[in-house]
Design a protein around this motif. Structure first.
Motif, PDB file in Angstrom:
ATOM      1  N   VAL A 257       0.865  -1.174   0.000  1.00  0.00           N
ATOM      2  CA  VAL A 257       0.000   0.000   0.000  1.00  0.00           C
ATOM      3  C   VAL A 257       0.899   1.221   0.000  1.00  0.00           C
ATOM      4  CG1 VAL A 257      -0.184  -0.026   2.524  1.00  0.00           C
ATOM      5  CG2 VAL A 257      -1.890   1.198   1.163  1.00  0.00           C
ATOM      6  N   GLY A 258       0.548   2.230  -0.800  1.00  0.00           N
ATOM      7  CA  GLY A 258       1.459   3.359  -0.908  1.00  0.00           C
ATOM      8  C   GLY A 258       0.785   4.627  -1.384  1.00  0.00           C
ATOM      9  N   ALA A 259       1.585   5.687  -1.452  1.00  0.00           N
ATOM     10  CA  ALA A 259       1.109   6.999  -1.880  1.00  0.00           C
ATOM     11  C   ALA A 259       2.208   7.711  -2.650  1.00  0.00           C
ATOM     12  CB  ALA A 259       0.681   7.834  -0.672  1.00  0.00           C
ATOM     13  N   LYS A 260       1.793   8.518  -3.636  1.00  0.00           N
ATOM     14  CA  LYS A 260       2.712   9.342  -4.407  1.00  0.00           C
ATOM     15  C   LYS A 260       2.160  10.761  -4.447  1.00  0.00           C
ATOM     16  CE  LYS A 260       4.096   5.480  -7.395  1.00  0.00           C
ATOM     17  NZ  LYS A 260       4.258   5.004  -8.804  1.00  0.00           N
ATOM     18  N   LEU A 261       3.026  11.729  -4.127  1.00  0.00           N
ATOM     19  CA  LEU A 261       2.615  13.125  -4.073  1.00  0.00           C
ATOM     20  C   LEU A 261       3.578  13.963  -4.901  1.00  0.00           C
ATOM     21  CD1 LEU A 261       0.837  15.414  -2.914  1.00  0.00           C
ATOM     22  CD2 LEU A 261       2.426  15.509  -0.961  1.00  0.00           C
ATOM     23  N   ALA A 262       3.048  14.684  -5.878  1.00  0.00           N
ATOM     24  CA  ALA A 262       3.855  15.565  -6.722  1.00  0.00           C
ATOM     25  C   ALA A 262       3.674  17.000  -6.242  1.00  0.00           C
ATOM     26  CB  ALA A 262       3.442  15.437  -8.184  1.00  0.00           C
ATOM     27  N   VAL A 263       4.765  17.596  -5.774  1.00  0.00           N
ATOM     28  CA  VAL A 263       4.748  18.975  -5.289  1.00  0.00           C
ATOM     29  C   VAL A 263       5.672  19.780  -6.182  1.00  0.00           C
ATOM     30  CG1 VAL A 263       5.129  20.504  -3.328  1.00  0.00           C
ATOM     31  CG2 VAL A 263       4.349  18.158  -2.951  1.00  0.00           C
ATOM     32  N   ASN A 264       5.082  20.600  -7.045  1.00  0.00           N
ATOM     33  CA  ASN A 264       5.847  21.336  -8.046  1.00  0.00           C
ATOM     34  C   ASN A 264       6.685  20.342  -8.856  1.00  0.00           C
ATOM     35  OD1 ASN A 264       4.772  23.825  -7.222  1.00  0.00           O
ATOM     36  ND2 ASN A 264       6.289  23.988  -5.578  1.00  0.00           N
ATOM     37  N   ARG A 265       8.008  20.379  -8.736  1.00  0.00           N
ATOM     38  CA  ARG A 265       8.874  19.464  -9.488  1.00  0.00           C
ATOM     39  C   ARG A 265       9.511  18.412  -8.582  1.00  0.00           C
ATOM     40  NH1 ARG A 265      12.750  22.924 -13.330  1.00  0.00           N
ATOM     41  NH2 ARG A 265      13.177  20.790 -14.048  1.00  0.00           N
ATOM     42  N   LEU A 266       8.876  18.140  -7.451  1.00  0.00           N
ATOM     43  CA  LEU A 266       9.377  17.158  -6.496  1.00  0.00           C
ATOM     44  C   LEU A 266       8.349  16.041  -6.335  1.00  0.00           C
ATOM     45  CD1 LEU A 266      11.575  16.386  -4.388  1.00  0.00           C
ATOM     46  CD2 LEU A 266      10.233  17.676  -2.707  1.00  0.00           C
ATOM     47  N   LEU A 267       8.791  14.775  -6.471  1.00  0.00           N
ATOM     48  CA  LEU A 267       7.925  13.620  -6.293  1.00  0.00           C
ATOM     49  C   LEU A 267       8.282  12.929  -4.981  1.00  0.00           C
ATOM     50  CD1 LEU A 267       5.777  11.643  -7.359  1.00  0.00           C
ATOM     51  CD2 LEU A 267       7.631  10.373  -8.464  1.00  0.00           C
ATOM     52  N   LEU A 268       7.294  12.769  -4.107  1.00  0.00           N
ATOM     53  CA  LEU A 268       7.450  12.090  -2.828  1.00  0.00           C
ATOM     54  C   LEU A 268       6.645  10.802  -2.865  1.00  0.00           C
ATOM     55  CD1 LEU A 268       6.933  15.174  -0.460  1.00  0.00           C
ATOM     56  CD2 LEU A 268       9.096  14.238  -1.285  1.00  0.00           C
ATOM     57  N   THR A 269       7.250   9.691  -2.441  1.00  0.00           N
ATOM     58  CA  THR A 269       6.556   8.404  -2.430  1.00  0.00           C
ATOM     59  C   THR A 269       6.743   7.730  -1.084  1.00  0.00           C
ATOM     60  OG1 THR A 269       8.451   7.159  -3.301  1.00  0.00           O
ATOM     61  CG2 THR A 269       6.951   8.138  -4.914  1.00  0.00           C
ATOM     62  N   ALA A 270       5.744   6.961  -0.708  1.00  0.00           N
ATOM     63  CA  ALA A 270       5.794   6.173   0.527  1.00  0.00           C
ATOM     64  C   ALA A 270       5.108   4.847   0.261  1.00  0.00           C
ATOM     65  CB  ALA A 270       5.113   6.913   1.671  1.00  0.00           C
ATOM     66  N   ALA A 271       5.678   3.764   0.790  1.00  0.00           N
ATOM     67  CA  ALA A 271       5.115   2.433   0.571  1.00  0.00           C
ATOM     68  C   ALA A 271       5.299   1.583   1.816  1.00  0.00           C
ATOM     69  CB  ALA A 271       5.768   1.755  -0.629  1.00  0.00           C
ATOM     70  N   LEU A 272       4.278   0.792   2.110  1.00  0.00           N
ATOM     71  CA  LEU A 272       4.308  -0.201   3.181  1.00  0.00           C
ATOM     72  C   LEU A 272       4.070  -1.554   2.518  1.00  0.00           C
ATOM     73  CD1 LEU A 272       4.222  -0.980   6.235  1.00  0.00           C
ATOM     74  CD2 LEU A 272       1.740  -0.595   6.119  1.00  0.00           C
ATOM     75  N   PHE A 273       4.945  -2.541   2.762  1.00  0.00           N
ATOM     76  CA  PHE A 273       4.863  -3.782   1.997  1.00  0.00           C
ATOM     77  C   PHE A 273       5.183  -5.003   2.856  1.00  0.00           C
ATOM     78  CE2 PHE A 273       9.149  -2.100   1.592  1.00  0.00           C
ATOM     79  CZ  PHE A 273       9.944  -3.198   1.891  1.00  0.00           C
ATOM     80  N   GLU A 274       4.727  -6.158   2.348  1.00  0.00           N
ATOM     81  CA  GLU A 274       5.085  -7.457   2.909  1.00  0.00           C
ATOM     82  C   GLU A 274       5.302  -8.422   1.749  1.00  0.00           C
ATOM     83  OE1 GLU A 274       3.396 -10.182   6.427  1.00  0.00           O
ATOM     84  OE2 GLU A 274       2.213 -10.338   4.595  1.00  0.00           O
ATOM     85  N   ILE A 275       6.426  -9.149   1.778  1.00  0.00           N
ATOM     86  CA  ILE A 275       6.765 -10.114   0.739  1.00  0.00           C
ATOM     87  C   ILE A 275       7.090 -11.447   1.415  1.00  0.00           C
ATOM     88  CG2 ILE A 275       8.294 -10.643  -1.207  1.00  0.00           C
ATOM     89  CD1 ILE A 275       8.959  -7.645  -1.314  1.00  0.00           C
TER      90      ILE A 275
END
Length: 452
Positions: A257-275
């Motif tokens: 599960v994750g999120a991506k946020l574009a702020v002007n010319r900056l991309l921020l991503t966050a992810a929580l995972f299980e493999i």
């Protein structure tokens, strides 16, 4: 590498004479030939087909220093038994396009792909002992009589053929669902030097994934992904009693599960995972085999883009909890996987110099936390941090785009252990316990790149 019950001492200077042998290493020659054809049928549907042939010849004569006590004394061995030729024939064909069914827009992709991978090992490859020394007084040893690496036998073959179909369903500007699936046919076989088949396996199965995507506002994307995949098993490394054998296929499962946020010319991503996936290693009997399940749970944060005019940032951090389960032993049940750190982080930044067009200064840092050296977690290697710095200048020479670069890696000349694995990789000739490599020392590189 480690003898039984030992731990790694402080990492020595990798430039110290005698830790390695001048004649040892890898002499590789790889020939790759491929052809890919693309065709646009009507501006909406596109297709492509491709084939590839690769022949990789390798003369692997790596040496391994295996510690025999806690004072840093070791025995040096060399192996010439690892695979000296790989051949791979592969193919692919894709067809993709877009259609509408009512209010739902579909982006459809379908295709087939596969490969045949063959391993050849030196017929007279072996592991031999060169001598003994210590970290305080390393020694150079005479070159052994290595075999003819072109005199080899067919040791293993692995094949995989897959049929793929995916559909990205766009319900609205806010909601979409990506569904993907493939049916795979996998097989592997291992052979003795006499040509007799010593083992074989075959499997077929479905691999699927689904990603639900939601965009509450234009710069923010939220997603939930699930995947269940069948993949070819690992090849047993040199040093294992079944070296070169290919294990039966693995099935791994992943949720993210994750999120991506574009702020002007900056991309921020966050992810929580299980493999979850099968865990293979060289066991106490010397066999490379699956024994338990590896579960990786983690959080990953990333940033990429311009934080201000002329300043570019790329980096992130990961918290990982890699654990072993179902091992059948209390000593290893729930323990941390060998060689994987719970915390890693890296940051790279580049600054475009004002007043000097095409010039920049850049630098970065990388941190890796402590790592276990055995499945019971009785031994550990400490974490480390390295720093890099450099400069680049882009200009034109004789009307040709040219870039000059100066880079310094491991700026503080930190001595550290890296690439820690249970058993060893190709060229390993140790005793079957954890092995590691010395991190590269400080290096300075000056380069010029011409783009025609």
């Amino acid at each position: 590498a480690l003898g039984n019950g030992l731990t790694f001492p402080a990492a020595p200077d990798p430039k110290k004479n005698g830790l390695g042998q001048a004649y040892a290493g890898d002499d590789n020659h790889t020939l790759t030939a491929g052809l890919r054809l693309r065709h646009d049928f009507d501006g909406n549907w596109q297709g492509e087909v491709g084939v590839l042939r690769q022949i990789a010849d390798r003369e692997s004569t790596g040496v391994t220093n295996t510690f025999t006590d806690r004072a840093g004394r070791y025995t040096t061995t060399t192996s010439s038994s690892t695979a000296s030729r790989f051949t791979i024939n592969s193919y692919m064909a894709n067809l993709n396009g877009e259609v509408d069914t009512g209010s739902i827009h579909h982006q459809i992709a379908t295709g087939i792909r596969g490969f045949v991978w063959k391993n050849m090992n030196p017929l007279h490859g072996a592991t031999s002992t060169l001598g003994s020394a210590s970290l305080e007084r390393p020694s150079r040893f005479e070159r052994p009589d290595y075999p003819d690496f072109s005199n080899r036998y067919h040791s293993a073959t692995a094949t995989q053929h897959a049929f793929l179909l995916s559909d990205n369903l766009q319900f609205s500007p806010q909601w979409s669902l990506l569904l993907a699936g493939s049916e795979s046919l996998l097989s592997s076989a291992s052979y003795a030097k006499t040509g007799v088949r010593s083992s074989e396996s075959s499997n077929s199965g479905f691999s699927g994934s689904a990603s639900l995507v939601y965009k509450p506002v234009d710069p923010l994307t939220l997603y939930l992904t699930w995947a269940d995949s069948l993949q070819q098993g690992d090849a047993a490394p040199s040093g294992a009693s079944n070296a070169g054998a290919i294990l039966a296929p693995y099935r791994s499962k992943q949720t993210e599960v994750g999120a991506k946020l574009a702020v002007n010319r900056l991309l921020l991503t966050a992810a929580l995972f299980e493999i979850k996936r099968p865990f293979a290693y060289t066991n106490g009997s010397g066999d490379y085999a699956v024994d338990g399940e590896q579960r990786n749970c983690g959080v990953e944060l990333m940033a990429d883009g311009d934080v201000m005019q002329g300043v570019h940032l790329y980096g992130g951090m990961t918290w990982l909890d890699p654990r072993l389960f179902d091992t059948g032993s209390r000593a290893t049940q729930g323990k941390q996987v060998v060689g994987l750190a719970r915390y890693t982080a890296s940051l790279f930044a580049a600054w475009d110099l004002p007043g000097l067009s095409g010039a920049d200064l850049h630098g970065g840092a990388r941190y890796v936390g402590r790592r276990a050296t055995d499945n019971a977690n009785s031994g550990w290697v400490s974490g480390y941090t390295t720093f890099d710095a450099g400069a680049a200048y882009q200009t034109r020479l004789m009307n040709t785009a040219t870039t000059f670069r100066l880079d310094v890696t491991n700026l503080t000349n930190r001595h550290y252990w890296t690439n820690i694995v249970p058993g060893g990789l190709n060229g390993y000739s140790g005793a079957g316990y954890a092995s590691a490599s010395l991190g590269a020392p400080r290096q300075v590189q000056l380069s010029m790149q011409l783009d025609f």
